[in-house]
Write a protein that holds these residues in place. Sequence first.
Motif, PDB file in Angstrom:
ATOM      1  N   LEU A   1      -1.687   8.881 -15.734  1.00 47.12           N
ATOM      2  CA  LEU A   1      -0.269   9.205 -15.762  1.00 47.12           C
ATOM      3  C   LEU A   1       0.521   7.966 -16.156  1.00 47.12           C
ATOM      4  O   LEU A   1       0.140   6.848 -15.831  1.00 47.12           O
ATOM      5  CB  LEU A   1       0.204   9.678 -14.377  1.00 47.12           C
ATOM      6  N   ASN A   2       1.628   8.171 -16.871  1.00 56.21           N
ATOM      7  CA  ASN A   2       2.486   7.048 -17.222  1.00 56.21           C
ATOM      8  C   ASN A   2       3.915   7.317 -16.741  1.00 56.21           C
ATOM      9  O   ASN A   2       4.205   8.360 -16.146  1.00 56.21           O
ATOM     10  CB  ASN A   2       2.456   6.773 -18.733  1.00 56.21           C
ATOM     11  N   TYR A   3       4.816   6.386 -17.027  1.00 60.56           N
ATOM     12  CA  TYR A   3       6.199   6.528 -16.552  1.00 60.56           C
ATOM     13  C   TYR A   3       6.892   7.747 -17.163  1.00 60.56           C
ATOM     14  O   TYR A   3       7.678   8.423 -16.487  1.00 60.56           O
ATOM     15  CB  TYR A   3       6.997   5.263 -16.888  1.00 60.56           C
ATOM     16  N   GLU A   4       6.595   8.033 -18.417  1.00 60.63           N
ATOM     17  CA  GLU A   4       7.211   9.189 -19.076  1.00 60.63           C
ATOM     18  C   GLU A   4       6.773  10.484 -18.394  1.00 60.63           C
ATOM     19  O   GLU A   4       7.577  11.411 -18.217  1.00 60.63           O
ATOM     20  CB  GLU A   4       6.820   9.200 -20.558  1.00 60.63           C
ATOM     21  N   ASP A   5       5.491  10.523 -17.987  1.00 70.12           N
ATOM     22  CA  ASP A   5       4.995  11.701 -17.257  1.00 70.12           C
ATOM     23  C   ASP A   5       5.768  11.895 -15.951  1.00 70.12           C
ATOM     24  O   ASP A   5       6.178  13.016 -15.616  1.00 70.12           O
ATOM     25  CB  ASP A   5       3.506  11.544 -16.942  1.00 70.12           C
ATOM     26  N   ILE A   6       5.964  10.790 -15.221  1.00 72.23           N
ATOM     27  CA  ILE A   6       6.690  10.865 -13.950  1.00 72.23           C
ATOM     28  C   ILE A   6       8.132  11.305 -14.184  1.00 72.23           C
ATOM     29  O   ILE A   6       8.669  12.157 -13.447  1.00 72.23           O
ATOM     30  CB  ILE A   6       6.657   9.504 -13.229  1.00 72.23           C
TER      31      ILE A   6
ATOM     32  N   LEU B   1       0.822  -1.213   0.000  1.00 72.85           N
ATOM     33  CA  LEU B   1       0.000   0.000   0.000  1.00 72.85           C
ATOM     34  C   LEU B   1       0.858   1.265   0.000  1.00 72.85           C
ATOM     35  O   LEU B   1       0.367   2.360  -0.272  1.00 72.85           O
ATOM     36  CB  LEU B   1      -0.917   0.012   1.223  1.00 72.85           C
ATOM     37  N   TYR B   2       2.153   1.097   0.306  1.00 70.11           N
ATOM     38  CA  TYR B   2       3.054   2.234   0.397  1.00 70.11           C
ATOM     39  C   TYR B   2       4.215   2.160  -0.599  1.00 70.11           C
ATOM     40  O   TYR B   2       4.834   3.186  -0.878  1.00 70.11           O
ATOM     41  CB  TYR B   2       3.630   2.325   1.815  1.00 70.11           C
ATOM     42  N   ALA B   3       4.512   0.972  -1.112  1.00 69.01           N
ATOM     43  CA  ALA B   3       5.709   0.821  -1.941  1.00 69.01           C
ATOM     44  C   ALA B   3       5.458   0.127  -3.283  1.00 69.01           C
ATOM     45  O   ALA B   3       6.420  -0.163  -3.994  1.00 69.01           O
ATOM     46  CB  ALA B   3       6.783   0.047  -1.160  1.00 69.01           C
ATOM     47  N   SER B   4       4.208  -0.124  -3.642  1.00 70.76           N
ATOM     48  CA  SER B   4       3.937  -0.647  -4.983  1.00 70.76           C
ATOM     49  C   SER B   4       3.756   0.524  -5.942  1.00 70.76           C
ATOM     50  O   SER B   4       3.429   1.640  -5.523  1.00 70.76           O
ATOM     51  CB  SER B   4       2.684  -1.526  -4.992  1.00 70.76           C
ATOM     52  N   GLU B   5       3.978   0.287  -7.209  1.00 69.02           N
ATOM     53  CA  GLU B   5       3.845   1.366  -8.187  1.00 69.02           C
ATOM     54  C   GLU B   5       2.403   1.837  -8.316  1.00 69.02           C
ATOM     55  O   GLU B   5       2.147   3.026  -8.494  1.00 69.02           O
ATOM     56  CB  GLU B   5       4.396   0.900  -9.531  1.00 69.02           C
TER      57      GLU B   5
ATOM     58  N   LEU C   1      19.888  -8.999  -4.848  1.00 65.14           N
ATOM     59  CA  LEU C   1      18.535  -8.433  -4.792  1.00 65.14           C
ATOM     60  C   LEU C   1      18.227  -7.778  -6.132  1.00 65.14           C
ATOM     61  O   LEU C   1      19.017  -6.951  -6.610  1.00 65.14           O
ATOM     62  CB  LEU C   1      18.438  -7.377  -3.699  1.00 65.14           C
ATOM     63  N   VAL C   2      17.090  -8.122  -6.731  1.00 64.57           N
ATOM     64  CA  VAL C   2      16.673  -7.501  -7.985  1.00 64.57           C
ATOM     65  C   VAL C   2      15.328  -6.830  -7.760  1.00 64.57           C
ATOM     66  O   VAL C   2      14.368  -7.481  -7.340  1.00 64.57           O
ATOM     67  CB  VAL C   2      16.553  -8.537  -9.124  1.00 64.57           C
ATOM     68  N   LEU C   3      15.273  -5.523  -8.018  1.00 67.60           N
ATOM     69  CA  LEU C   3      14.028  -4.774  -7.885  1.00 67.60           C
ATOM     70  C   LEU C   3      13.412  -4.628  -9.268  1.00 67.60           C
ATOM     71  O   LEU C   3      14.002  -4.019 -10.156  1.00 67.60           O
ATOM     72  CB  LEU C   3      14.288  -3.391  -7.278  1.00 67.60           C
ATOM     73  N   ASN C   4      12.229  -5.205  -9.441  1.00 63.36           N
ATOM     74  CA  ASN C   4      11.559  -5.113 -10.724  1.00 63.36           C
ATOM     75  C   ASN C   4      10.614  -3.925 -10.672  1.00 63.36           C
ATOM     76  O   ASN C   4       9.471  -4.029 -10.218  1.00 63.36           O
ATOM     77  CB  ASN C   4      10.800  -6.405 -11.034  1.00 63.36           C
ATOM     78  N   SER C   5      11.110  -2.771 -11.113  1.00 67.04           N
ATOM     79  CA  SER C   5      10.356  -1.522 -10.998  1.00 67.04           C
ATOM     80  C   SER C   5      10.730  -0.568 -12.117  1.00 67.04           C
ATOM     81  O   SER C   5      11.895  -0.180 -12.243  1.00 67.04           O
ATOM     82  CB  SER C   5      10.650  -0.861  -9.641  1.00 67.04           C
ATOM     83  N   GLU C   6       9.770  -0.189 -12.906  1.00 65.72           N
ATOM     84  CA  GLU C   6       9.985   0.829 -13.927  1.00 65.72           C
ATOM     85  C   GLU C   6       9.988   2.226 -13.297  1.00 65.72           C
ATOM     86  O   GLU C   6      10.644   3.138 -13.788  1.00 65.72           O
ATOM     87  CB  GLU C   6       8.888   0.753 -14.992  1.00 65.72           C
ATOM     88  N   LEU C   7       9.273   2.370 -12.209  1.00 64.97           N
ATOM     89  CA  LEU C   7       9.168   3.670 -11.547  1.00 64.97           C
ATOM     90  C   LEU C   7      10.526   4.132 -11.009  1.00 64.97           C
ATOM     91  O   LEU C   7      10.905   5.299 -11.174  1.00 64.97           O
ATOM     92  CB  LEU C   7       8.144   3.592 -10.414  1.00 64.97           C
TER      93      LEU C   7
ATOM     94  N   LEU D   1      14.828  -6.633 -17.248  1.00 61.79           N
ATOM     95  CA  LEU D   1      13.702  -7.293 -17.920  1.00 61.79           C
ATOM     96  C   LEU D   1      12.401  -6.526 -17.731  1.00 61.79           C
ATOM     97  O   LEU D   1      11.497  -6.617 -18.561  1.00 61.79           O
ATOM     98  CB  LEU D   1      13.540  -8.720 -17.395  1.00 61.79           C
ATOM     99  N   GLY D   2      12.298  -5.795 -16.631  1.00 64.42           N
ATOM    100  CA  GLY D   2      11.124  -4.959 -16.395  1.00 64.42           C
ATOM    101  C   GLY D   2       9.820  -5.723 -16.467  1.00 64.42           C
ATOM    102  O   GLY D   2       9.685  -6.833 -15.941  1.00 64.42           O
ATOM    103  N   THR D   3       8.845  -5.140 -17.161  1.00 61.14           N
ATOM    104  CA  THR D   3       7.512  -5.740 -17.238  1.00 61.14           C
ATOM    105  C   THR D   3       7.485  -7.005 -18.090  1.00 61.14           C
ATOM    106  O   THR D   3       6.473  -7.689 -18.141  1.00 61.14           O
ATOM    107  CB  THR D   3       6.498  -4.728 -17.808  1.00 61.14           C
ATOM    108  N   ASN D   4       8.588  -7.309 -18.766  1.00 60.56           N
ATOM    109  CA  ASN D   4       8.664  -8.550 -19.537  1.00 60.56           C
ATOM    110  C   ASN D   4       9.071  -9.743 -18.679  1.00 60.56           C
ATOM    111  O   ASN D   4       9.029 -10.883 -19.144  1.00 60.56           O
ATOM    112  CB  ASN D   4       9.683  -8.409 -20.676  1.00 60.56           C
ATOM    113  N   ALA D   5       9.505  -9.500 -17.444  1.00 61.33           N
ATOM    114  CA  ALA D   5      10.105 -10.556 -16.632  1.00 61.33           C
ATOM    115  C   ALA D   5       9.172 -11.737 -16.399  1.00 61.33           C
ATOM    116  O   ALA D   5       9.573 -12.897 -16.543  1.00 61.33           O
ATOM    117  CB  ALA D   5      10.572  -9.983 -15.295  1.00 61.33           C
ATOM    118  N   CYS D   6       7.932 -11.473 -16.029  1.00 61.70           N
ATOM    119  CA  CYS D   6       7.005 -12.555 -15.721  1.00 61.70           C
ATOM    120  C   CYS D   6       6.775 -13.440 -16.948  1.00 61.70           C
ATOM    121  O   CYS D   6       6.869 -14.664 -16.869  1.00 61.70           O
ATOM    122  CB  CYS D   6       5.683 -12.005 -15.206  1.00 61.70           C
ATOM    123  N   GLY D   7       6.479 -12.813 -18.097  1.00 62.84           N
ATOM    124  CA  GLY D   7       6.230 -13.570 -19.320  1.00 62.84           C
ATOM    125  C   GLY D   7       7.445 -14.356 -19.769  1.00 62.84           C
ATOM    126  O   GLY D   7       7.336 -15.511 -20.216  1.00 62.84           O
TER     127      GLY D   7
END
Length: 400
Positions: free
Chosen positions: A279-284, A259-263, A322-328, A358-364
């Motif tokens: 809003l998208n990542y480019e906006d941020i 609730l505090y650390a997810s994108e 440790l790998v953080l999978n986060s585009e943000l 790998l970002g958002t492609n990691a799961c697939g």
Amino acid sequence: MELGVASYLKKINKSLILSKIIKHGPISRSDLAIITKLTKATISAQAANLLEEELIIESHTEYNSVGRKPIMLSLRTNAGYALGIDLDYRDIKFTVSDLMGNPVHTDRVELKNSNYDEIIQILINQIRAYQQKFSHSHFGIIGVVIGIHGTVTNDKIISFVPQHRWYNKDLKTDLEKNVNIEVTVENNANLCAFAEKVFNFHQCTNLINISMYSGIGMGFLMNGDLVKGYHGFAGEMGHMIIQPDGKPCNCGKSGCWELYASEVSFFKQISEKLAKPILNYEDIKNLVIARNPAVITAMDEYIKYVSIGLNNIINLLNPETLVLNSELLKQFPEAMSIIKSNIKTSISNYKEIYISDLGTNACGMGACALAIKNFLELPDLSLTINPNVLVHCIESKGIS
């Protein structure tokens, strides 16, 4: 009994040889014998079988020395295709890869609601379409692996998906009744961790992946194997309470880390503050560059909570990587240095920390890799992929 032992040894040798061809190919029979420590006769017999099965191919390589050119062995990458599915709450992303894990086709289907039966039908239609599309290959679609953003039991039953409010769904059976192919259901964070191991950290045996998108999930590899816990629920660190009496969570408790650390929580907060619903990542990224006060303050708070959770995980599990999978986090250049500073103590200990490439492609991709590993019956899998393949893989809404 002797026949059974011989058959078992042949199977073990086949898996070993195939895994080395994948990792080191193109490779000669003599080099395979050296790497595997198997006899040349065993290598030749197994290679002949794999050629007959159309799993490998032979080729000649450049050879400047005097004598006969060595014949090189490689995996036949287009002999079959794996289908990985990332089933999130806003959309479903489908990734088809060749047998070396290279994505050859991706699709994204937006979800209008969380109706289980409607989503089942979307999955059935898409899987059937892929089976038809890739039927020209020798093995066709060799397996389907689905990543679930929720808890999955060790017997592959979906226990709970917070965003969809699903309880006790047997997605595997429901799909296999309608598609003639084996389906595997796995937690998405586990698949992300598996992807990092297979594609990026081949030598790492103690790895943690934190997926931070629609919620927070953790995949944990210990001694190279996924740690799933008694029922299969290990890694639900998104529901670690870091703020007693905090925000209410879909899990039934309050103050959960995600609730505090997810994108999704960050975007919701910023959208409300800036009165911009979309809003998208480019906006941020642009708002960070402009040093927008609301975004900078929110990012500082976000990184603080990310660090709190990571500190708890490090103290609990003492990971190597440790790998953080986060585009943000990629949109804020100072993020990693601040996080590293926040988690540096005289007690906490880890070797290295990264943001996932790998970002958002990691799961697939992890799903495709697991399908390949299962199909080829390999003890271990190491693949190398060109990052440009991910960039140029075309996405669409539904299969064409």
